[in-house]
Design a protein around this motif. Sequence first.
Motif, short mmCIF file in Angstrom:
data_model
loop_
_atom_site.label_atom_id
_atom_site.label_comp_id
_atom_site.label_asym_id
_atom_site.label_seq_id
_atom_site.Cartn_x
_atom_site.Cartn_y
_atom_site.Cartn_z
N SER A 190 0.83 -1.20 0.00
CA SER A 190 0.00 0.00 0.00
C SER A 190 0.87 1.25 0.00
O SER A 190 1.86 1.34 0.73
N TYR A 194 -0.83 9.88 3.05
CA TYR A 194 -0.04 10.05 4.27
C TYR A 194 0.38 11.50 4.55
O TYR A 194 1.19 11.76 5.44
N LEU A 223 -0.97 9.17 9.62
CA LEU A 223 -0.83 7.73 9.83
C LEU A 223 -2.17 6.98 9.95
O LEU A 223 -2.18 5.79 10.25
N TYR A 226 -2.45 3.68 7.83
CA TYR A 226 -1.61 2.57 8.28
C TYR A 226 -2.25 1.87 9.47
O TYR A 226 -2.24 0.64 9.56
N ARG A 227 -2.82 2.66 10.38
CA ARG A 227 -3.49 2.07 11.54
C ARG A 227 -4.68 1.21 11.09
O ARG A 227 -4.87 0.08 11.57
N CYS A 230 -3.49 -2.05 9.07
CA CYS A 230 -2.89 -3.07 9.94
C CYS A 230 -3.92 -3.68 10.88
O CYS A 230 -3.86 -4.88 11.19
N PHE A 245 4.80 -1.01 2.84
CA PHE A 245 4.14 0.30 2.85
C PHE A 245 5.12 1.38 2.41
O PHE A 245 6.29 1.37 2.79
N CYS A 247 5.69 5.48 2.86
CA CYS A 247 5.27 6.51 3.82
C CYS A 247 6.03 7.80 3.56
O CYS A 247 6.92 7.86 2.71
N VAL A 255 5.32 4.25 11.30
CA VAL A 255 4.68 3.14 10.59
C VAL A 255 5.22 1.81 11.11
O VAL A 255 4.46 0.85 11.32
#
Length: 292
Positions: A190, A194, A223, A226-227, A230, A245, A247, A255
């Motif tokens: 991904s 960001y 972020l 990403y949270r 995941c 990922f 970022c 991350v």
Amino acid sequence: MTKTINDVYMQLYRRFKEADEPQPSLAARELTAYACRVDKDKTAEWGHTYLDDATVDYAHLLCDRCLDGEPLAYILGEWDFYGLTFQVDRSVLIPRADTERLCELVIGKARQRVSPRILDLCCGSGCIGIAAAHEVEDARVTAVDNSDGALRVTRENARRLGVQNRVIALKADVTNEPPRSMGQYDLLVSNPPYITRAEMLELDKSVSAFEPHEALYGGVDGLDFYRAICAKWSRLIVPNGLAFFECGWQQADGVAAILEEHDFIDIGITEDLSGVPRIVYGIYARLDNAEP
């Protein structure tokens, strides 16, 4: 005075040079070829081909748009990434060289598996997943985005590059739970939004005025995606599968910490082709990741 294609190229080159365009030769060549409908790789012929006034005016009009901040890729309607040419429009971000190292890593790991399944989240133009499908002939890719425009572009790019039978474009919001019955994936990749709230206020005009903000903004600290990925999508990764990922240049440690909180091990950070620590990866170690 009648002008040749090369005359127009030199005019555009000087205009870009005077405007401090970072790559004046590239911009001038691309716009000249597009306006004159000629092959950009056959410049040796440009000095012998004469143009009508309308074509010359059109080339300068395109140059005006570019100098006013409109990205060259949107004017051309396509852009090169990982040695392939992708269709782009203002519903997707322009593929950038920063992402080619991420793509290279995914392709390298995919080649180590038999018939790998790749999940490309926040796919945009589809450049990462489609490049992987193009380079790994037994790979199958599911490209996910919440934008109808992005999914349309992804499907067209898969068709153009001959991998439409191995790329599925699926509409879903990655901040929510994944659709049921998606199956399991060897690799998740991904390049999500960001950009932080503060950074959104400082974007260059060529980005803020033209590229889709929903593909840029990642929450106050950048972020949020990403949270969510995941926490909600990692269950789709097979045990000992991999996640990659991209970022922002100051976000890699953040991350990596998110991955560590969600059952990833052997977490690493690597640099993009410009030497910026921009790629975070890890192995998914949870064994009870039954399909939701």
